[in-house]
Design a protein around this motif. Structure first.
Motif, PDB file in Angstrom:
ATOM      1  N   PRO A  83      12.285  28.155  89.314  1.00 19.52           N
ATOM      2  CA  PRO A  83      11.163  28.002  88.382  1.00 19.52           C
ATOM      3  C   PRO A  83       9.849  27.817  89.135  1.00 19.52           C
ATOM      4  O   PRO A  83       9.791  27.078  90.117  1.00 19.52           O
ATOM      5  CB  PRO A  83      11.537  26.740  87.596  1.00 19.52           C
ATOM      6  N   ARG A  84       8.817  28.493  88.670  1.00 20.41           N
ATOM      7  CA  ARG A  84       7.482  28.322  89.245  1.00 20.41           C
ATOM      8  C   ARG A  84       6.554  27.702  88.201  1.00 20.41           C
ATOM      9  O   ARG A  84       6.813  27.798  86.997  1.00 20.41           O
ATOM     10  CB  ARG A  84       6.947  29.661  89.753  1.00 20.41           C
ATOM     11  N   PRO A  85       5.474  27.071  88.657  1.00 19.06           N
ATOM     12  CA  PRO A  85       4.605  26.342  87.718  1.00 19.06           C
ATOM     13  C   PRO A  85       4.069  27.186  86.584  1.00 19.06           C
ATOM     14  O   PRO A  85       3.861  26.686  85.468  1.00 19.06           O
ATOM     15  CB  PRO A  85       3.470  25.837  88.622  1.00 19.06           C
ATOM     16  N   ASP A  86       3.835  28.504  86.836  1.00 14.88           N
ATOM     17  CA  ASP A  86       3.260  29.336  85.781  1.00 14.88           C
ATOM     18  C   ASP A  86       4.306  29.875  84.810  1.00 14.88           C
ATOM     19  O   ASP A  86       3.961  30.552  83.839  1.00 14.88           O
ATOM     20  CB  ASP A  86       2.457  30.494  86.380  1.00 14.88           C
ATOM     21  N   GLY A  87       5.584  29.601  85.046  1.00 11.57           N
ATOM     22  CA  GLY A  87       6.633  30.023  84.127  1.00 11.57           C
ATOM     23  C   GLY A  87       6.756  31.523  83.991  1.00 11.57           C
ATOM     24  O   GLY A  87       7.205  32.021  82.958  1.00 11.57           O
ATOM     25  N   ARG A  88       6.402  32.278  85.037  1.00 11.42           N
ATOM     26  CA  ARG A  88       6.382  33.738  84.887  1.00 11.42           C
ATOM     27  C   ARG A  88       7.776  34.348  84.863  1.00 11.42           C
ATOM     28  O   ARG A  88       7.929  35.509  84.517  1.00 11.42           O
ATOM     29  CB  ARG A  88       5.542  34.388  85.983  1.00 11.42           C
ATOM     30  N   HIS A  89       8.785  33.604  85.255  1.00 17.80           N
ATOM     31  CA  HIS A  89      10.160  34.060  85.034  1.00 17.80           C
ATOM     32  C   HIS A  89      10.972  32.879  84.501  1.00 17.80           C
ATOM     33  O   HIS A  89      10.865  32.587  83.315  1.00 17.80           O
ATOM     34  CB  HIS A  89      10.761  34.731  86.275  1.00 17.80           C
ATOM     35  N   ILE A  90      11.772  32.225  85.297  1.00 14.98           N
ATOM     36  CA  ILE A  90      12.511  31.065  84.804  1.00 14.98           C
ATOM     37  C   ILE A  90      11.545  29.934  84.449  1.00 14.98           C
ATOM     38  O   ILE A  90      10.652  29.591  85.228  1.00 14.98           O
ATOM     39  CB  ILE A  90      13.523  30.587  85.869  1.00 14.98           C
ATOM     40  N   ARG A  91      11.720  29.381  83.262  1.00 14.04           N
ATOM     41  CA  ARG A  91      10.883  28.284  82.801  1.00 14.04           C
ATOM     42  C   ARG A  91      11.624  26.956  82.962  1.00 14.04           C
ATOM     43  O   ARG A  91      12.850  26.932  83.049  1.00 14.04           O
ATOM     44  CB  ARG A  91      10.522  28.490  81.328  1.00 14.04           C
ATOM     45  N   TYR A  92      10.872  25.889  82.970  1.00 13.77           N
ATOM     46  CA  TYR A  92      11.512  24.577  83.085  1.00 13.77           C
ATOM     47  C   TYR A  92      12.491  24.352  81.930  1.00 13.77           C
ATOM     48  O   TYR A  92      13.557  23.760  82.119  1.00 13.77           O
ATOM     49  CB  TYR A  92      10.452  23.472  83.112  1.00 13.77           C
ATOM     50  N   SER A  93      12.158  24.835  80.749  1.00 11.97           N
ATOM     51  CA  SER A  93      13.068  24.683  79.601  1.00 11.97           C
ATOM     52  C   SER A  93      14.365  25.447  79.824  1.00 11.97           C
ATOM     53  O   SER A  93      15.443  25.002  79.410  1.00 11.97           O
ATOM     54  CB  SER A  93      12.392  25.164  78.315  1.00 11.97           C
ATOM     55  N   ASP A  94      14.295  26.610  80.515  1.00 11.77           N
ATOM     56  CA  ASP A  94      15.509  27.361  80.845  1.00 11.77           C
ATOM     57  C   ASP A  94      16.422  26.541  81.738  1.00 11.77           C
ATOM     58  O   ASP A  94      17.645  26.555  81.577  1.00 11.77           O
ATOM     59  CB  ASP A  94      15.163  28.661  81.588  1.00 11.77           C
ATOM     60  N   VAL A  95      15.829  25.853  82.693  1.00  9.56           N
ATOM     61  CA  VAL A  95      16.619  25.060  83.634  1.00  9.56           C
ATOM     62  C   VAL A  95      17.430  24.006  82.877  1.00  9.56           C
ATOM     63  O   VAL A  95      18.622  23.807  83.142  1.00  9.56           O
ATOM     64  CB  VAL A  95      15.709  24.398  84.689  1.00  9.56           C
ATOM     65  N   CYS A  96      16.793  23.356  81.920  1.00  8.08           N
ATOM     66  CA  CYS A  96      17.489  22.341  81.130  1.00  8.08           C
ATOM     67  C   CYS A  96      18.593  22.969  80.275  1.00  8.08           C
ATOM     68  O   CYS A  96      19.688  22.409  80.151  1.00  8.08           O
ATOM     69  CB  CYS A  96      16.490  21.588  80.254  1.00  8.08           C
ATOM     70  N   ASP A  97      18.318  24.127  79.695  1.00 12.53           N
ATOM     71  CA  ASP A  97      19.328  24.818  78.889  1.00 12.53           C
ATOM     72  C   ASP A  97      20.513  25.250  79.744  1.00 12.53           C
ATOM     73  O   ASP A  97      21.675  25.148  79.331  1.00 12.53           O
ATOM     74  CB  ASP A  97      18.720  26.044  78.207  1.00 12.53           C
ATOM     75  N   LEU A  98      20.235  25.731  80.942  1.00 16.26           N
ATOM     76  CA  LEU A  98      21.298  26.213  81.831  1.00 16.26           C
ATOM     77  C   LEU A  98      22.193  25.079  82.300  1.00 16.26           C
ATOM     78  O   LEU A  98      23.399  25.268  82.497  1.00 16.26           O
ATOM     79  CB  LEU A  98      20.679  26.936  83.032  1.00 16.26           C
ATOM     80  N   LYS A  99      21.625  23.910  82.473  1.00 20.00           N
ATOM     81  CA  LYS A  99      22.424  22.759  82.907  1.00 20.00           C
ATOM     82  C   LYS A  99      23.570  22.507  81.941  1.00 20.00           C
ATOM     83  O   LYS A  99      24.657  22.054  82.350  1.00 20.00           O
ATOM     84  CB  LYS A  99      21.531  21.516  83.014  1.00 20.00           C
ATOM     85  N   GLU A 100      23.385  22.815  80.673  1.00 20.78           N
ATOM     86  CA  GLU A 100      24.399  22.562  79.651  1.00 20.78           C
ATOM     87  C   GLU A 100      25.560  23.557  79.701  1.00 20.78           C
ATOM     88  O   GLU A 100      26.618  23.289  79.126  1.00 20.78           O
ATOM     89  CB  GLU A 100      23.754  22.594  78.261  1.00 20.78           C
ATOM     90  N   VAL A 101      25.369  24.702  80.361  1.00 22.60           N
ATOM     91  CA  VAL A 101      26.401  25.740  80.299  1.00 22.60           C
ATOM     92  C   VAL A 101      26.973  26.137  81.660  1.00 22.60           C
ATOM     93  O   VAL A 101      28.070  26.696  81.727  1.00 22.60           O
ATOM     94  CB  VAL A 101      25.877  27.018  79.590  1.00 22.60           C
ATOM     95  N   VAL A 102      26.248  25.896  82.749  1.00 23.80           N
ATOM     96  CA  VAL A 102      26.738  26.309  84.068  1.00 23.80           C
ATOM     97  C   VAL A 102      27.912  25.426  84.471  1.00 23.80           C
ATOM     98  O   VAL A 102      27.797  24.204  84.525  1.00 23.80           O
ATOM     99  CB  VAL A 102      25.615  26.236  85.123  1.00 23.80           C
ATOM    100  N   THR A 103      29.036  26.065  84.747  1.00 27.38           N
ATOM    101  CA  THR A 103      30.251  25.322  85.097  1.00 27.38           C
ATOM    102  C   THR A 103      30.616  25.466  86.577  1.00 27.38           C
ATOM    103  O   THR A 103      31.516  24.792  87.057  1.00 27.38           O
ATOM    104  CB  THR A 103      31.445  25.809  84.253  1.00 27.38           C
ATOM    105  N   THR A 104      29.925  26.368  87.276  1.00 25.13           N
ATOM    106  CA  THR A 104      30.130  26.510  88.715  1.00 25.13           C
ATOM    107  C   THR A 104      29.060  25.668  89.414  1.00 25.13           C
ATOM    108  O   THR A 104      28.721  24.594  88.950  1.00 25.13           O
ATOM    109  CB  THR A 104      30.043  27.990  89.130  1.00 25.13           C
ATOM    110  N   GLU A 105      28.513  26.129  90.518  1.00 23.03           N
ATOM    111  CA  GLU A 105      27.459  25.393  91.200  1.00 23.03           C
ATOM    112  C   GLU A 105      26.092  25.845  90.690  1.00 23.03           C
ATOM    113  O   GLU A 105      25.826  27.041  90.589  1.00 23.03           O
ATOM    114  CB  GLU A 105      27.550  25.603  92.709  1.00 23.03           C
TER     115      GLU A 105
END
Length: 238
Positions: free
Chosen positions: A46-68
């Protein structure tokens, strides 16, 4: 001989999504599918300008990623807060200025040792494995050890550029850097411009390679070959 893990960087999926309003392609679904198709981990930057992965994506992904789950980025205050809140498997510290298009240099671990020591200590106190993005230079690797990091990530752009002309010459500094890392007790990750063309030779010559993080080439290949097939092709090279 370490079994090298493949972490799929899904930033490019978010780049396509962000080209239009809405949620197509779905970043979370792409991570779920990547794992289902054999990925050993998911990487985001994630980068500050959110031009690709956003901070909200990171939180959403934490709920589903089961590997590393590996979060890359520059350790600004906001980034540190995000990572400690999410508690991924690994955080990879990258010296990117906010305006960088992509990662284009490793840390000067000699000059930035005290700064990195403080940051690494905060993440390790939170129970997060740390990795520092570095050039394939023995002095840089030795200085990385002094920061307290668990791993280094070798910045492989120079290898990718030199591979087609002289693979042995291109890989030589990475072999030496990995040797020094092993002496220092550091795990070795690698990433940037690794591809179907050059990955196998790299992995065969770096016997203590823990993980490769691949995004641009892998997602681009998936446009032609399909995500499942592409991930399996990369895995076979490892």
């Amino acid at each position: 001989m370490t079994m090298t893990k493949l972490s799929v960087n899904i930033n490019k999926v978010a780049t396509i999504r962000n080209a239009r309003a809405g949620n197509i392609p779905n970043v979370v679904l792409s991570a779920v599918n990547a794992e289902r198709f054999g990925a050993d981990g998911i990487t985001v930057h994630p980068r500050p300008d959110g031009r690709h992965i956003r901070y909200s994506d990171v939180c959403d992904l934490k709920e589903v990623v089961t590997t590393e789950f590996n979060i890359e980025g520059y350790p600004s205050d906001d980034f540190i807060e995000l990572v400690i809140g999410v508690k991924p498997t690994q955080v990879t510290l990258v010296p990117d200025p906010p305006t960088a298009i992509t990662s284009n240099a490793g840390w000067d671990t000699v000059k930035n040792r005290e700064f990195l020591q403080e940051i690494v200590a905060r993440f390790k106190q939170a129970g997060i494995r740390t990795s520092i993005f570095v050039e394939p230079d023995p002095e840089t690797v030795r200085a990385a050890k002094l920061t307290g990091t668990d791993r280094i990530e070798l910045y492989t752009e120079s290898y990718a550029i030199g591979y087609s002309e002289d693979p042995q010459k291109a890989i030589a500094p990475f072999i030496e850097a990995a040797r020094v890392a092993a002496e220092e007790g550091l795990g070795v990750n690698a990433g940037h411009d690794l591809s179907l063309e050059n990955l196998e030779f790299f992995a065969k010559n770096i016997p203590n390679l823990c993980e490769v993080s691949i995004g641009h080439a892998l997602i681009s290949d998936a446009l032609y070959l399909g995500l499942e097939n592409t991930i399996q092709m990369y895995k076979r090279l490892l």
